[in-house]
Design a protein around this motif. Structure first.
Motif, PDB file in Angstrom:
ATOM      1  N   LEU A 106       0.621  -1.326  -0.061  1.00 38.75           N
ATOM      2  CA  LEU A 106       0.098   0.000   0.003  1.00 38.75           C
ATOM      3  C   LEU A 106       0.749   1.171   0.135  1.00 38.75           C
ATOM      4  O   LEU A 106       0.645   2.250  -0.543  1.00 38.75           O
ATOM      5  CB  LEU A 106      -0.826  -0.016   1.253  1.00 38.75           C
ATOM      6  N   PHE A 107       1.906   1.361   0.769  1.00 38.67           N
ATOM      7  CA  PHE A 107       2.852   2.327   0.892  1.00 38.67           C
ATOM      8  C   PHE A 107       3.335   2.470  -0.547  1.00 38.67           C
ATOM      9  O   PHE A 107       3.468   3.665  -0.917  1.00 38.67           O
ATOM     10  CB  PHE A 107       3.964   2.171   1.671  1.00 38.67           C
ATOM     11  N   ILE A 108       4.210   1.530  -1.262  1.00 37.56           N
ATOM     12  CA  ILE A 108       4.538   1.822  -2.506  1.00 37.56           C
ATOM     13  C   ILE A 108       3.824   1.998  -3.662  1.00 37.56           C
ATOM     14  O   ILE A 108       3.873   3.116  -4.369  1.00 37.56           O
ATOM     15  CB  ILE A 108       5.265   0.393  -2.880  1.00 37.56           C
ATOM     16  N   VAL A 109       2.573   1.687  -3.552  1.00 37.50           N
ATOM     17  CA  VAL A 109       1.322   2.088  -4.442  1.00 37.50           C
ATOM     18  C   VAL A 109       0.788   3.515  -4.327  1.00 37.50           C
ATOM     19  O   VAL A 109       0.882   4.337  -5.286  1.00 37.50           O
ATOM     20  CB  VAL A 109       0.179   1.280  -4.435  1.00 37.50           C
ATOM     21  N   GLY A 110       0.759   4.063  -2.815  1.00 35.82           N
ATOM     22  CA  GLY A 110       0.473   5.327  -2.800  1.00 35.82           C
ATOM     23  C   GLY A 110       1.495   6.240  -3.115  1.00 35.82           C
ATOM     24  O   GLY A 110       1.519   7.460  -3.506  1.00 35.82           O
ATOM     25  N   TYR A 111       3.098   5.769  -2.953  1.00 31.23           N
ATOM     26  CA  TYR A 111       4.172   6.545  -3.285  1.00 31.23           C
ATOM     27  C   TYR A 111       4.096   6.965  -4.757  1.00 31.23           C
ATOM     28  O   TYR A 111       4.360   7.805  -5.198  1.00 31.23           O
ATOM     29  CB  TYR A 111       5.246   6.080  -2.776  1.00 31.23           C
ATOM     30  N   VAL A 112       3.713   5.749  -5.405  1.00 28.40           N
ATOM     31  CA  VAL A 112       3.930   5.866  -7.030  1.00 28.40           C
ATOM     32  C   VAL A 112       3.051   6.865  -7.329  1.00 28.40           C
ATOM     33  O   VAL A 112       3.242   7.600  -8.522  1.00 28.40           O
ATOM     34  CB  VAL A 112       3.858   4.373  -7.753  1.00 28.40           C
ATOM     35  N   ILE A 113       1.647   6.997  -7.058  1.00 34.36           N
ATOM     36  CA  ILE A 113       0.617   7.563  -7.305  1.00 34.36           C
ATOM     37  C   ILE A 113       0.902   9.035  -6.857  1.00 34.36           C
ATOM     38  O   ILE A 113       0.799   9.915  -7.832  1.00 34.36           O
ATOM     39  CB  ILE A 113      -0.643   7.036  -6.466  1.00 34.36           C
ATOM     40  N   MET A 114       1.329   9.505  -5.796  1.00 33.13           N
ATOM     41  CA  MET A 114       1.688  10.770  -5.372  1.00 33.13           C
ATOM     42  C   MET A 114       3.036  11.269  -6.395  1.00 33.13           C
ATOM     43  O   MET A 114       2.724  12.248  -6.816  1.00 33.13           O
ATOM     44  CB  MET A 114       2.017  10.817  -3.782  1.00 33.13           C
ATOM     45  N   TRP A 115       3.968  10.266  -6.620  1.00 36.28           N
ATOM     46  CA  TRP A 115       4.870  10.880  -7.159  1.00 36.28           C
ATOM     47  C   TRP A 115       4.666  11.151  -8.720  1.00 36.28           C
ATOM     48  O   TRP A 115       4.849  12.096  -9.256  1.00 36.28           O
ATOM     49  CB  TRP A 115       6.146   9.704  -7.120  1.00 36.28           C
ATOM     50  N   LEU A 116       3.670  10.224  -9.501  1.00 35.16           N
ATOM     51  CA  LEU A 116       3.133  10.411 -10.528  1.00 35.16           C
ATOM     52  C   LEU A 116       2.251  11.851 -10.557  1.00 35.16           C
ATOM     53  O   LEU A 116       2.511  12.642 -11.532  1.00 35.16           O
ATOM     54  CB  LEU A 116       2.266   9.239 -11.225  1.00 35.16           C
ATOM     55  N   CYS A 117       1.544  12.204  -9.709  1.00 42.33           N
ATOM     56  CA  CYS A 117       0.720  13.345  -9.484  1.00 42.33           C
ATOM     57  C   CYS A 117       1.630  14.606  -9.543  1.00 42.33           C
ATOM     58  O   CYS A 117       1.328  15.461 -10.139  1.00 42.33           O
ATOM     59  CB  CYS A 117      -0.248  13.438  -8.496  1.00 42.33           C
ATOM     60  N   PHE A 118       2.512  14.732  -8.797  1.00 42.41           N
ATOM     61  CA  PHE A 118       3.443  15.667  -8.624  1.00 42.41           C
ATOM     62  C   PHE A 118       4.346  15.945  -9.891  1.00 42.41           C
ATOM     63  O   PHE A 118       4.428  16.869 -10.364  1.00 42.41           O
ATOM     64  CB  PHE A 118       4.346  15.622  -7.484  1.00 42.41           C
ATOM     65  N   TYR A 119       4.714  14.731 -10.506  1.00 46.74           N
ATOM     66  CA  TYR A 119       5.529  14.927 -11.763  1.00 46.74           C
ATOM     67  C   TYR A 119       4.702  15.224 -12.945  1.00 46.74           C
ATOM     68  O   TYR A 119       5.131  16.391 -13.585  1.00 46.74           O
ATOM     69  CB  TYR A 119       5.873  13.408 -11.995  1.00 46.74           C
ATOM     70  N   LEU A 120       3.296  15.016 -12.984  1.00 49.57           N
ATOM     71  CA  LEU A 120       2.512  15.437 -13.993  1.00 49.57           C
ATOM     72  C   LEU A 120       2.158  16.735 -13.938  1.00 49.57           C
ATOM     73  O   LEU A 120       2.096  17.458 -15.033  1.00 49.57           O
ATOM     74  CB  LEU A 120       1.196  14.758 -14.228  1.00 49.57           C
ATOM     75  N   TYR A 121       2.158  17.373 -12.561  1.00 49.24           N
ATOM     76  CA  TYR A 121       1.769  18.692 -12.226  1.00 49.24           C
ATOM     77  C   TYR A 121       2.820  19.602 -12.674  1.00 49.24           C
ATOM     78  O   TYR A 121       2.609  20.604 -13.529  1.00 49.24           O
ATOM     79  CB  TYR A 121       1.420  18.753 -10.677  1.00 49.24           C
ATOM     80  N   PHE A 122       4.112  19.448 -12.122  1.00 43.76           N
ATOM     81  CA  PHE A 122       5.123  20.278 -12.585  1.00 43.76           C
ATOM     82  C   PHE A 122       5.492  19.995 -14.042  1.00 43.76           C
ATOM     83  O   PHE A 122       5.905  21.097 -14.487  1.00 43.76           O
ATOM     84  CB  PHE A 122       6.325  19.803 -11.475  1.00 43.76           C
ATOM     85  N   LYS A 123       5.185  19.084 -14.694  1.00 36.08           N
ATOM     86  CA  LYS A 123       5.448  18.845 -16.085  1.00 36.08           C
ATOM     87  C   LYS A 123       4.477  19.878 -16.852  1.00 36.08           C
ATOM     88  O   LYS A 123       4.986  20.515 -17.769  1.00 36.08           O
ATOM     89  CB  LYS A 123       5.253  17.592 -16.748  1.00 36.08           C
ATOM     90  N   HIS A 124       2.998  20.133 -16.348  1.00 32.33           N
ATOM     91  CA  HIS A 124       2.371  20.767 -16.882  1.00 32.33           C
ATOM     92  C   HIS A 124       2.656  22.255 -16.655  1.00 32.33           C
ATOM     93  O   HIS A 124       2.550  22.990 -17.547  1.00 32.33           O
ATOM     94  CB  HIS A 124       0.850  20.280 -16.331  1.00 32.33           C
ATOM     95  N   GLU A 125       2.946  22.545 -15.473  1.00 36.92           N
ATOM     96  CA  GLU A 125       3.719  23.925 -15.097  1.00 36.92           C
ATOM     97  C   GLU A 125       4.773  24.466 -15.910  1.00 36.92           C
ATOM     98  O   GLU A 125       4.836  25.550 -16.348  1.00 36.92           O
ATOM     99  CB  GLU A 125       3.827  24.146 -13.602  1.00 36.92           C
ATOM    100  N   ALA A 126       5.723  23.536 -16.139  1.00 39.53           N
ATOM    101  CA  ALA A 126       6.812  23.792 -17.031  1.00 39.53           C
ATOM    102  C   ALA A 126       6.428  24.131 -18.227  1.00 39.53           C
ATOM    103  O   ALA A 126       6.999  25.004 -19.133  1.00 39.53           O
ATOM    104  CB  ALA A 126       7.777  22.749 -16.903  1.00 39.53           C
ATOM    105  N   LYS A 127       5.649  23.056 -18.915  1.00 38.72           N
ATOM    106  CA  LYS A 127       4.915  23.363 -20.321  1.00 38.72           C
ATOM    107  C   LYS A 127       4.141  24.792 -20.377  1.00 38.72           C
ATOM    108  O   LYS A 127       4.481  25.428 -21.358  1.00 38.72           O
ATOM    109  CB  LYS A 127       4.042  22.265 -20.648  1.00 38.72           C
TER     110      LYS A 127
END
Length: 134
Positions: A106-127
């Protein structure tokens, strides 16, 4: 150092706030009329410590000499080790293989989901910023 201290204070206060909310929820929804002071103290300190290390460990992502995958690995190792030592030590996770494996998944799944959300958010902001610069 100023950023570290500021994030430390925010994490400590957030951890304390979450601890109080959880305690209120147990009292209000759980039907507890009284709580054990030792348990409250132990869980509150655990929540405060979790708030602290989850708020300061993202500083890895502000180190420009590290690549993103190095930052992610360091962050993941740091929060995983600290969280599991704390959780097993306090008793949030029972000390048996099944409980630890379920929590780890559960920790790893939660970590991956949170990491992807932050990654996509900052990628969108950079774009967006790149488009504004053009």
């Amino acid at each position: 150092m100023k950023t570290f201290l500021f994030r430390s204070m925010i994490g400590i206060f957030f951890g304390a706030f979450v601890s109080v909310l959880i305690t209120f929820a147990f009292i209000y929804f759980g039907g507890y009329e009284t709580i054990d002071s030792g348990t409250f103290f132990k869980n509150s300190l655990g929540s405060i410590f979790c708030g602290w290390f989850f708020s300061t460990s993202p500083l890895y992502f502000e180190l420009p000499f590290l690549k993103l995958h190095h930052q992610t690995i360091l962050h993941f190792i740091t929060v995983t080790i600290l969280f599991f030592i704390l959780s097993v030590g306090i008793g949030w996770i029972p000390f048996n293989v099944t409980s630890i494996l379920i929590t780890a998944i559960l920790f790893i799944v939660g970590y991956v989901i949170m990491w992807l959300c932050f990654y996509l958010y900052f990628k969108h902001e950079a774009k967006k910023l790149n488009e504004e610069l053009r």
